[in-house]
Design an enzyme around this catalytic site. Structure first.
Site, PDB file in Angstrom:
ATOM      1  N   SER A   1       0.823  -1.198   0.000  1.00 44.86           N
ATOM      2  CA  SER A   1       0.000   0.000   0.000  1.00 44.86           C
ATOM      3  C   SER A   1       0.869   1.265   0.000  1.00 44.86           C
ATOM      4  CB  SER A   1      -0.958  -0.026   1.202  1.00 44.86           C
ATOM      5  OG  SER A   1      -1.933   0.967   1.092  1.00 44.86           O
TER       6      SER A   1
ATOM      7  N   ASP B   1      -8.622  -5.246  -6.266  1.00 40.59           N
ATOM      8  CA  ASP B   1      -8.378  -4.056  -5.447  1.00 40.59           C
ATOM      9  C   ASP B   1      -8.687  -2.816  -6.276  1.00 40.59           C
ATOM     10  OD1 ASP B   1      -7.368  -1.998  -3.859  1.00 40.59           O
ATOM     11  OD2 ASP B   1      -5.286  -2.441  -4.368  1.00 40.59           O
TER      12      ASP B   1
ATOM     13  N   HIS C   1      -6.725  -5.523  -1.582  1.00 43.51           N
ATOM     14  CA  HIS C   1      -5.733  -4.456  -1.456  1.00 43.51           C
ATOM     15  C   HIS C   1      -4.444  -4.905  -0.767  1.00 43.51           C
ATOM     16  CE1 HIS C   1      -4.021  -0.536  -1.303  1.00 43.51           C
ATOM     17  NE2 HIS C   1      -4.043  -0.478   0.001  1.00 43.51           N
TER      18      HIS C   1
END
Length: 485
Positions: A201, A409, A462
């Protein structure tokens, strides 16, 4: 592997001497900002073995060490870490430093939800301490991992002065670099192990910069030398323009109509970030897009959207004992549904704020108040606009890299990652193909001449290992051992 007493004086003297003559300058900051010369006075690190954890039955079947390493000016940032030694061959297996995203999400999140050997048992909360179970597909099966709570005020990491509580991309880079060199001095048995830096991320912004800074330190002769081999990033931010790819992703997934997609392309011309309100046609289309995708879980579009409030320590067990009804309990805690993936986030928060757990982890009393899985509301200065140029620099230096994306995602769509990798313009050495686990398609991959491997994880969200642990373990174990996916 870990000795109770370690010889530090010689290594500290070497490191102090090297940095005293260093002329590093990064982003207008002179490297002595790190004050690494203070190593000659004290290492400022402290680690303890954890043999038992509340909520886990019996002794831990792997080696867990927790502790603090002082970084920053006068060691005024006390960085907390969880170190798990490889369950295979710690003497030979690689060592990885892992950063969870955010910025401000605790390393514990990566440990228990993504790639570590422990997980919370999915069971309805009854007022007692949540239970931990073993995760069969832990990346510690093939490597040692240091899970680090950074930036400051993340997890159990705290500042001892007000000035040290400032947070930014560059401060994070310097602190991680300093942390790793100091940790290795205190763990000399790992000085020869191959080292990788990993995260997901937001960590896609600082990690390539961290790798470059470590590399430059090695080139300058900074001690201890780090056997740096590469880095890996999952669903990673890179250009901070990833939102531009949400629209084609949503269209490809059937979330918006062909007509709206064509109108968005025509009226916004591919720019969907900070839309100028004077561009009424684009603004109107973006409102339609937001409406069409509202109610979706953008981190994983197949999951329900589950909202809840992080108030798990705003009450006392006495209330539960006095009012045992589940309806009142759920009202007090504002829990997600048990069917929601975020239910275990609540369990994690309750577990980490338990006094017995903190004692077992050797958390310093009074160092922080309530533990949060993600401290994202604290001010943070984004002073690295993109990590793209650092990928270019690292490619020239020949470092290996694995860039992977869960393909469901919508926070950071795989299309965005593919776009910046493609713009590097390196030739393809292993073209787009399936990669498999247990005879089934686990995703698609492509490898480039700059030693970069890109992979999608089919059905991943994600943070891909959270959704597809078996597949991601297979991907990681193959890549870390230099085996094609």
């Amino acid at each position: 592997m870990l000795t109770e007493k370690r010889e530090r004086t010689l290594e500290m003297a070497k490191l102090s001497s090297t940095y005293a003559t260093s002329d590093f300058v990064y982003h207008g900051l002179v490297l002595p900002f790190l004050l690494l010369s203070s190593f000659s006075f004290q290492l400022a690190s402290c680690g303890s073995i954890v043999k038992f954890l509340p909520g886990f039955e019996g002794p831990l079947p792997f080696l867990l060490e927790t502790g603090y390493v002082g970084v920053g000016e006068s060691d005024d940032v006390q960085t907390f870490y969880y170190f798990i030694e490889s369950e295979n061959n710690p003497k030979e297996d690689p060592l990885m430093l892992w950063l969870t995203g955010g910025p401000g999400c605790s390393a514990l999140s990566g440990l228990v939800f993504e790639i570590g050997p422990l997980a919370f048992k999915y069971e309805e909360y009854n007022g007692s301490l949540p239970n931990l179970v073993l995760r069969p597909h832990s990346w510690t099966k093939v490597s040692s991992i240091i899970f680090v709570d950074l930036p400051v005020s993340t997890g159990f990491t705290y500042a001892t002065t007000e000035s040290a509580s400032q947070r930014s991309d560059w401060m994070l880079v310097h602190h991680v670099h300093q942390f790793l060199r100091k940790w290795l001095i205190d763990h000399p048995n790992f000085l020869s192990n191959q080292v990788y830096i990993g995260g997901d991320s937001y960590s896609g912004i600082p990690i390539p910069v961290i790798v470059q800074e470590i590399s430059q330190g090695n080139e300058k002769g900074v001690q201890p030398w780090i056997n740096l081999r590469g880095y890996l990033l999952g669903n990673a931010a890179t250009t901070r323009k990833e939102k531009n790819y949400k629209i084609p992703f949503a269209h490809g997934m059937g979330l918006i109509s062909d007509e709206l997609y064509e109108s968005l392309q025509k009226n916004c011309k591919g720019e969907y970030i900070n839309v100028d309100t004077r561009n009424l046609l684009c603004y109107r289309d973006m409102e339609s897009f937001d409406k069409a995708t509202s109610g979706l879980n953008h981190a994983y579009i197949l999951d329900p959207s589950c909202e809840w409030l992080d108030t798990e320590t705003s009450w006392r067990r006495s209330l539960i004992k006095k009012y045992p009804g589940k309806k009142l309990l759920n009202t007090l805690l504002k829990l997600p549904l048990l069917s929601c993936r975020s239910y275990v986030y609540f369990l994690c928060g309750y577990w980490a704020n338990d006094d017995n757990v903190r004692n077992a982890l050797h958390i310093r009393k009074g160092s922080i108040g309530k533990w949060h899985r993600c401290n994202i509301n604290i001010p943070f200065k984004n002073d690295i606009s993109s990590s793209y140029d650092y990928h270019v620099n690292l490619s020239k230096k020949g470092y290996r890299s694995l860039i992977y994306s869960g393909d469901h995602d919508m926070e950071i769509p795989f299309l965005a990652t593919q776009a910046w990798i493609r713009s590097l313009n390196y030739s393809i050495v292993d073209d787009w193909r399936q990669w498999q686990t247990n005879g089934q398609v686990a995703g698609y991959t492509r490898t480039y001449s700059n030693r970069m491997t890109f992979a999608t994880v089919k059905g991943g969200g994600h943070t891909a290992p959270e959704y597809k642990p078996e597949e991601c373990f297979a991907m990681y174990s193959r890549w870390i051992s230099n085996t094609p996916l």
